[in-house]
Design a protein around this motif. Structure first.
Motif, PDB file in Angstrom:
ATOM      1  N   ASN A 277       0.839  -1.198   0.000  1.00 36.53           N
ATOM      2  CA  ASN A 277       0.000   0.000   0.000  1.00 36.53           C
ATOM      3  C   ASN A 277       0.879   1.255   0.000  1.00 36.53           C
ATOM      4  N   TRP A 278       1.350   1.623  -1.175  1.00 44.24           N
ATOM      5  CA  TRP A 278       2.223   2.789  -1.270  1.00 44.24           C
ATOM      6  C   TRP A 278       1.479   4.081  -0.955  1.00 44.24           C
ATOM      7  N   MET A 279       0.157   4.059  -1.012  1.00 44.66           N
ATOM      8  CA  MET A 279      -0.622   5.263  -0.720  1.00 44.66           C
ATOM      9  C   MET A 279      -0.400   5.751   0.717  1.00 44.66           C
ATOM     10  N   SER A 280       0.094   4.873   1.574  1.00 46.44           N
ATOM     11  CA  SER A 280       0.348   5.277   2.969  1.00 46.44           C
ATOM     12  C   SER A 280       1.493   6.288   3.070  1.00 46.44           C
ATOM     13  N   LEU A 281       2.280   6.441   1.980  1.00 42.19           N
ATOM     14  CA  LEU A 281       3.363   7.426   1.975  1.00 42.19           C
ATOM     15  C   LEU A 281       2.860   8.837   1.676  1.00 42.19           C
ATOM     16  N   LEU A 331      10.814   1.143  -8.536  1.00 42.43           N
ATOM     17  CA  LEU A 331      11.189   0.167  -9.557  1.00 42.43           C
ATOM     18  C   LEU A 331      11.406  -1.202  -8.918  1.00 42.43           C
ATOM     19  N   PRO A 332      11.187  -2.271  -9.682  1.00 44.18           N
ATOM     20  CA  PRO A 332      11.542  -3.593  -9.158  1.00 44.18           C
ATOM     21  C   PRO A 332      13.051  -3.769  -9.171  1.00 44.18           C
ATOM     22  N   THR A 333      13.552  -4.593  -8.293  1.00 43.88           N
ATOM     23  CA  THR A 333      14.979  -4.875  -8.258  1.00 43.88           C
ATOM     24  C   THR A 333      15.427  -5.527  -9.570  1.00 43.88           C
ATOM     25  N   GLN A 334      16.580  -5.105 -10.053  1.00 46.34           N
ATOM     26  CA  GLN A 334      17.117  -5.615 -11.319  1.00 46.34           C
ATOM     27  C   GLN A 334      17.260  -7.136 -11.274  1.00 46.34           C
ATOM     28  N   THR A 335      16.782  -7.792 -12.327  1.00 46.70           N
ATOM     29  CA  THR A 335      16.891  -9.252 -12.429  1.00 46.70           C
ATOM     30  C   THR A 335      17.997  -9.633 -13.410  1.00 46.70           C
ATOM     31  N   ASN A 336      18.280 -10.918 -13.488  1.00 44.62           N
ATOM     32  CA  ASN A 336      19.236 -11.454 -14.461  1.00 44.62           C
ATOM     33  C   ASN A 336      18.536 -12.189 -15.591  1.00 44.62           C
ATOM     34  N   ASP A 337      17.225 -12.012 -15.693  1.00 43.25           N
ATOM     35  CA  ASP A 337      16.455 -12.666 -16.754  1.00 43.25           C
ATOM     36  C   ASP A 337      16.750 -11.967 -18.078  1.00 43.25           C
ATOM     37  N   TRP A 338      17.339 -12.688 -19.047  1.00 45.97           N
ATOM     38  CA  TRP A 338      17.743 -12.050 -20.296  1.00 45.97           C
ATOM     39  C   TRP A 338      16.563 -11.467 -21.058  1.00 45.97           C
ATOM     40  N   ALA A 339      15.377 -11.993 -20.808  1.00 46.39           N
ATOM     41  CA  ALA A 339      14.204 -11.525 -21.544  1.00 46.39           C
ATOM     42  C   ALA A 339      13.724 -10.154 -21.077  1.00 46.39           C
ATOM     43  N   THR A 340      14.041  -9.777 -19.849  1.00 44.94           N
ATOM     44  CA  THR A 340      13.508  -8.526 -19.294  1.00 44.94           C
ATOM     45  C   THR A 340      14.564  -7.583 -18.733  1.00 44.94           C
ATOM     46  N   SER A 367      15.105   6.957  -8.399  1.00 42.69           N
ATOM     47  CA  SER A 367      14.318   5.733  -8.296  1.00 42.69           C
ATOM     48  C   SER A 367      14.740   4.954  -7.064  1.00 42.69           C
ATOM     49  N   LEU A 368      13.795   4.231  -6.532  1.00 41.28           N
ATOM     50  CA  LEU A 368      14.023   3.380  -5.370  1.00 41.28           C
ATOM     51  C   LEU A 368      13.614   1.973  -5.760  1.00 41.28           C
ATOM     52  N   GLU A 369      14.586   1.055  -5.742  1.00 39.38           N
ATOM     53  CA  GLU A 369      14.342  -0.317  -6.159  1.00 39.38           C
ATOM     54  C   GLU A 369      13.902  -1.148  -4.957  1.00 39.38           C
ATOM     55  N   VAL A 370      12.746  -1.781  -5.086  1.00 35.21           N
ATOM     56  CA  VAL A 370      12.190  -2.545  -3.973  1.00 35.21           C
ATOM     57  C   VAL A 370      11.887  -3.965  -4.434  1.00 35.21           C
ATOM     58  N   HIS A 371      11.741  -4.861  -3.488  1.00 32.49           N
ATOM     59  CA  HIS A 371      11.401  -6.248  -3.765  1.00 32.49           C
ATOM     60  C   HIS A 371       9.884  -6.422  -3.737  1.00 32.49           C
ATOM     61  N   ALA A 372       9.429  -7.509  -4.256  1.00 28.95           N
ATOM     62  CA  ALA A 372       7.998  -7.732  -4.418  1.00 28.95           C
ATOM     63  C   ALA A 372       7.225  -7.651  -3.101  1.00 28.95           C
ATOM     64  N   HIS A 373       7.886  -8.038  -2.018  1.00 26.19           N
ATOM     65  CA  HIS A 373       7.180  -8.045  -0.730  1.00 26.19           C
ATOM     66  C   HIS A 373       7.869  -7.155   0.307  1.00 26.19           C
ATOM     67  N   THR A 374       8.590  -6.145  -0.162  1.00 27.96           N
ATOM     68  CA  THR A 374       9.219  -5.207   0.772  1.00 27.96           C
ATOM     69  C   THR A 374       8.138  -4.467   1.550  1.00 27.96           C
ATOM     70  N   SER A 398      19.626   5.747  -8.417  1.00 28.26           N
ATOM     71  CA  SER A 398      18.789   4.569  -8.184  1.00 28.26           C
ATOM     72  C   SER A 398      19.309   3.851  -6.954  1.00 28.26           C
ATOM     73  N   TRP A 399      18.521   3.851  -5.905  1.00 30.09           N
ATOM     74  CA  TRP A 399      18.901   3.190  -4.650  1.00 30.09           C
ATOM     75  C   TRP A 399      18.200   1.842  -4.556  1.00 30.09           C
ATOM     76  N   THR A 400      18.899   0.867  -4.000  1.00 32.44           N
ATOM     77  CA  THR A 400      18.372  -0.485  -3.874  1.00 32.44           C
ATOM     78  C   THR A 400      18.242  -0.868  -2.416  1.00 32.44           C
ATOM     79  N   ILE A 401      17.097  -1.390  -2.047  1.00 30.94           N
ATOM     80  CA  ILE A 401      16.869  -1.876  -0.684  1.00 30.94           C
ATOM     81  C   ILE A 401      17.584  -3.211  -0.516  1.00 30.94           C
ATOM     82  N   ALA A 402      18.402  -3.335   0.514  1.00 29.04           N
ATOM     83  CA  ALA A 402      19.139  -4.571   0.757  1.00 29.04           C
ATOM     84  C   ALA A 402      18.178  -5.714   1.044  1.00 29.04           C
ATOM     85  N   ARG A 403      18.559  -6.890   0.606  1.00 28.11           N
ATOM     86  CA  ARG A 403      17.710  -8.071   0.878  1.00 28.11           C
ATOM     87  C   ARG A 403      17.824  -8.468   2.332  1.00 28.11           C
TER      88      ARG A 403
END
Length: 403
Positions: A277-281, A331-340, A367-374, A398-403
């Motif tokens: 719920n990003w609207m809480s920001l 943004l979603p965290t950068q993946t290694n999937d060659w297709a995307t 940009s702030l990179e977050v995980h699917a369930h951050t 572009s900042w990335t949230i640590a896992r």
């Protein structure tokens, strides 16, 4: 009653360190002020805000390992360590022409001192404490005829990342400033080694930062809310580190607002079916002078459509903001999937490119990179700092949230 927090700030007698000590003290922290300039420290202690336990002065030559080791004696427990002290080369000699006596001081102060300070004070650092090491944009890109400056500042970044990996219980980050009006920069300008107009021309925001702007960044990184960024090297440099143009950037066409200018945050693009719920920001202070938007549309875009979504988000923002405002893309965290992965990387470079085009107007984009369930609550302090007037020299990052 909440216990008073304590921070140690090196190089606190002048420049960024002075402004940083004042910023922490303003928020009620107790400061341990470390510098070799005894008289200047005394002047600071007479001006710094006071709340609770008295601030402490430690006159230390940080080029001497024995003096650093002695810091542990009678040191209170610390919530944060800010390794800010540093120096630039003044010889202007080629690296191969420098003697060891000319080369070594920068190594001892810029590179060795942060490591030795942590070693000396590790036992004094509270659980989940923070360590912030001040590097430089010169640690990301080589600057010739500055002696060991670039190598040592690169070493600080490596030390930061390694320490964060070794101590995941702590929050360990590096700050990479760009050009800041410190005493070091003033001396470079006076000696003719730095042209302020050219320095501003390498910075898309079109100006040189003031120490208070980097103090705000260090205050944020020294807070509990910055722990998800542990292991990161954070550039607060007006997008200088992401600018690749061959022409001078346009000078600033905007007024820099006070760091504590009230900020309003509008949240757009949140998918109704999202678990986050990003609207809480969002905030309700619609009349605040600094306007910010946090946009989740890129995060929720289909695979392969991140770049287009970022472009559309920027166009929407530009339609209603012309000066002194901030856009933060989730943004979603950068993946290694060659297709995307190509589309995802392109979206991140879009942020940098757009920052360079908008800079002279004071329009910022990050940009702030977050995980699917951050959890949104975990991201909130970072997103709110990134969006706020306190971060007016932060853009193109572009900042990335640590896992």
């Amino acid at each position: 009653m909440q216990a008073q927090k304590t921070v140690l700030v090196t190089g606190s007698a002048s420049g960024i360190g002075y402004a940083t000590a004042m910023r922490f003290a303003k928020d009620g922290w107790r400061c341990v002020l470390v510098d070799y300039q005894a008289e200047a420290l005394q002047g600071l202690i007479e001006k710094i805000p006071q709340a609770g336990e008295p601030h402490l002065i430690r006159v230390v030559n940080l080029m001497e390992s024995t003096e650093i080791a002695a810091l542990a004696a009678d040191m209170p427990h610390l919530d944060a360590i800010i390794n800010n002290a540093g120096m630039s080369d003044s010889t202007q000699l080629p690296l191969t022409a420098m003697t060891q006596e000319q080369f070594a001081p920068l190594v001892r102060l810029n590179l060795d001192a942060p490591r030795l300070i942590f070693q000396a004070l590790e036992a004094k650092l509270k659980p989940h404490g923070r360590v912030v090491n001040v590097s430089s944009g010169a640690g990301l890109h080589a600057i010739p005829f500055r002696g060991a400056y670039s190598p040592t500042k690169t070493g600080v970044i490596a030390f930061t990342k390694a320490l964060a990996h070794a101590r995941p219980d702590l929050g360990v980050t590096a700050l990479c400033p760009g050009f800041v009006r410190t005493e070091i920069v003033r001396r470079l300008i006076e000696s003719g080694r730095l042209d302020p107009a050219r320095a501003a021309g390498k910075t898309p925001l079109g100006r040189i930062a003031e120490p208070v702007e980097l103090a705000e960044a260090l205050f944020f990184l020294g807070s509990e809310g910055a722990r998800p960024l542990s292991g990161s090297a954070v550039s607060v440099d007006g997008a200088a580190s992401v600018y690749g143009g061959s022409v001078q950037c346009a000078p600033a066409e905007y007024d820099v607002l006070a760091m504590d200018t009230e900020t309003t945050i509008a949240v757009v693009g949140n998918a109704p079916d999202s678990s986050q719920n990003w609207m809480s920001l969002q905030t309700e202070n619609k009349d605040a002078r600094y306007q910010s938007v946090i946009d989740a549309s890129v995060l929720n875009a289909p695979d392969g459509q991140r770049l287009n979504a970022a472009h559309e988000a920027a166009k929407r923002f530009a339609q209603s903001h012309t000066q002194n405002a901030s856009l933060t893309l989730l943004l979603p965290t950068q993946t290694n999937d060659w297709a995307t992965c190509g589309d995802e990387a392109a979206a991140r470079m879009f942020v940098a490119a757009q920052a360079c085009e908008w800079g002279s107007k004071g329009l910022r984009i990050n940009s702030l990179e977050v995980h699917a369930h951050t959890p949104v609550a975990e991201v909130q302090p970072i997103a709110c700092y990134m969006a706020s007037a306190a971060a007016q020299f932060l853009t193109g990052q572009s900042w990335t949230i640590a896992r």
